[in-house]
Design a protein around this motif. Structure first.
Motif, PDB file in Angstrom:
ATOM      1  N   UNK A   1       0.839  -1.199   0.000  1.00  0.00           N
ATOM      2  CA  UNK A   1       0.000   0.000   0.000  1.00  0.00           C
ATOM      3  C   UNK A   1       0.877   1.253   0.000  1.00  0.00           C
ATOM      4  N   UNK A   2       1.865   1.281   0.898  1.00  0.00           N
ATOM      5  CA  UNK A   2       2.719   2.462   1.006  1.00  0.00           C
ATOM      6  C   UNK A   2       3.575   2.654  -0.238  1.00  0.00           C
ATOM      7  N   UNK A   3       4.026   1.573  -0.841  1.00  0.00           N
ATOM      8  CA  UNK A   3       4.803   1.684  -2.079  1.00  0.00           C
ATOM      9  C   UNK A   3       3.968   2.307  -3.189  1.00  0.00           C
ATOM     10  N   UNK A   4       2.680   1.949  -3.232  1.00  0.00           N
ATOM     11  CA  UNK A   4       1.783   2.538  -4.228  1.00  0.00           C
ATOM     12  C   UNK A   4       1.587   4.031  -3.980  1.00  0.00           C
ATOM     13  N   UNK A   5       1.438   4.408  -2.699  1.00  0.00           N
ATOM     14  CA  UNK A   5       1.273   5.823  -2.344  1.00  0.00           C
ATOM     15  C   UNK A   5       2.538   6.609  -2.685  1.00  0.00           C
ATOM     16  N   UNK A   6       3.701   6.037  -2.375  1.00  0.00           N
ATOM     17  CA  UNK A   6       4.960   6.726  -2.666  1.00  0.00           C
ATOM     18  C   UNK A   6       5.124   6.947  -4.163  1.00  0.00           C
TER      19      UNK A   6
ATOM     20  N   UNK B   1       2.888   9.781  -5.213  1.00  0.00           N
ATOM     21  CA  UNK B   1       3.340  11.072  -4.683  1.00  0.00           C
ATOM     22  C   UNK B   1       4.368  11.736  -5.593  1.00  0.00           C
ATOM     23  N   UNK B   2       5.061  10.972  -6.423  1.00  0.00           N
ATOM     24  CA  UNK B   2       6.057  11.562  -7.314  1.00  0.00           C
ATOM     25  C   UNK B   2       5.425  12.530  -8.308  1.00  0.00           C
ATOM     26  N   UNK B   3       4.158  12.293  -8.651  1.00  0.00           N
ATOM     27  CA  UNK B   3       3.511  13.119  -9.679  1.00  0.00           C
ATOM     28  C   UNK B   3       2.238  13.809  -9.199  1.00  0.00           C
TER      29      UNK B   3
END
Length: 369
Positions: free
Chosen positions: A262-267, A270-272
């Motif tokens: 989940x957090x990897x998807x959010x990170x 967040x890049x864009x």
């Protein structure tokens, strides 16, 4: 003797005598007994201080193992560790039920233990308050678990093996202090980053449990949004502002099968996506508020951010650091070093496995066989 070998690595009998305070003759007798059990083995000789060869003794990793398990809101996990501290197996399954936990434990025991590799102990990590008997779950606000039922079920699966239950944050803190981001720190604080928020407090490598064993229940401090509903039934708890579900609400994204995915998807988003970054900024500020409060009380050298915090890294930690600087009352107070976990989702199960060796390393239990 085993504790000295784990702490200092392979050592000659003369070195072991210095480490343990035992007479060299006594060391020789104990080494012989441990060799007979298959716990230690001699290594290649090395030159001594006066040119005489010394034969170091080291822990064997192919004989005894310990099992660490975790039951959390979103997943179950298992880690098998050998006597030398090496991880032999690590597995996570996105199935957060007691039945799934027992299925995982059964599979791991069948594949990685047996008569030639006996299990010294097993410890289950849970996001809960655990009573002093190290078996009974007293309060688990985010799980439908209570009492000693899980410990009893694991005991039936592992007859003759000492089975314990422990708080997940305490287990993860122990793992991070011995294997991960807090290694070498004299005083460390570990924060879980799952649906619930808990803390493990480590001083000189040992977990501080408090008077009743309940120290570290920080997720229910009244910090953050005072109107946010919490899984415990109240409002305004810290985890209601910074737990996994609160973070996802702040960024408007769905939950995946584990906190790390989940957090990897959010990170990645967040890049864009400026809106996601702004949501994480708000979460980071609330993280910093709580850490400032804990720092004033506990004065940790290092704070390790576990669970979903690790993949998000500075997206959350930078606003937390700024808030920490703003909220600590005096410049004299040392700002703790905020670090992401290096062990990921396996931290609690790894710490649970390591703690399963505690009775042996403390001299309170014999190695089987």
């Amino acid at each position: 003797m085993l504790r000295a070998l784990r702490r200092h690595g392979p050592a000659t009998r003369a070195e072991l005598a210095k480490h343990t305070g035992l007479a060299k003759a006594t060391v020789g007798v104990i080494v012989a007994d441990l060799e007979a059990k298959g716990a230690v083995a001699e290594e290649d000789a090395r030159s001594g201080a006066r040119g005489r060869p010394g034969r170091p003794v080291g822990l064997r990793g192919d004989r005894f193992v310990a099992l660490g398990l975790e039951l959390n809101v979103d997943y179950v996990s298992a880690v098998v560790v050998d006597l030398a501290g090496d991880v032999l197996h690590s597995e996570v399954r996105p199935a957060p039920t007691g039945a799934a936990l027992l299925d995982l434990a059964r599979d791991v025991v069948r594949r990685h233990t047996g008569p030639e590799r006996p299990t010294v102990g097993a410890t289950l990590a849970v996001p809960a308050l655990v009573r002093g008997d190290d078996r009974t779950v007293a309060w688990a606000p985010n799980l439908a678990v209570e009492g000693a039922g899980l410990a009893d079920a694991l005991g039936r699966l592992l007859p003759g093996v000492r089975v314990q239950v422990s708080n997940d944050a305490n287990c993860a803190a122990y793992a991070e202090s011995h294997h991960g981001a807090a290694r070498g720190a004299a005083h460390a604080l570990y924060l879980t980053g799952t649906v619930g928020i808990g803390a493990g407090i480590v001083q000189d490598g040992e977990v501080m449990r408090g008077g009743a064993g309940f120290a570290g229940e920080v997720g229910h401090m009244p910090v953050g949004d005072s109107s946010a509903p919490c899984g415990c039934g109240r409002r305004g708890c810290w985890e209601a502002s910074i737990g996994l579900h609160a973070m996802l609400a702040a960024v408007g994204m769905p939950e995946l099968d584990t906190p790390l995915r989940t957090a990897e998807s959010v990170a990645a988003r967040a890049r864009t996506d400026a809106g996601v970054r702004a949501g994480l900024e708000r979460v980071g500020r609330d993280v910093g508020l709580g850490i400032a409060m804990l720092s004033s009380v506990l004065d940790p050298e290092v704070v390790v951010m576990g669970g979903y915090f690790a993949p998000l890294g500075d997206l959350v930690l930078e606003p937390a650091r700024r808030t920490l600087d703003e909220r600590l009352a005096s410049e004299v107070q040392v700002r703790p070093d905020l670090r992401p976990s290096t062990l990921g989702i396996r931290a609690a199960a790894l710490g649970a496995a390591e703690q399963s060796f505690d009775a042996v390393f403390a001299g309170d239990a014999e190695l089987p066989g």
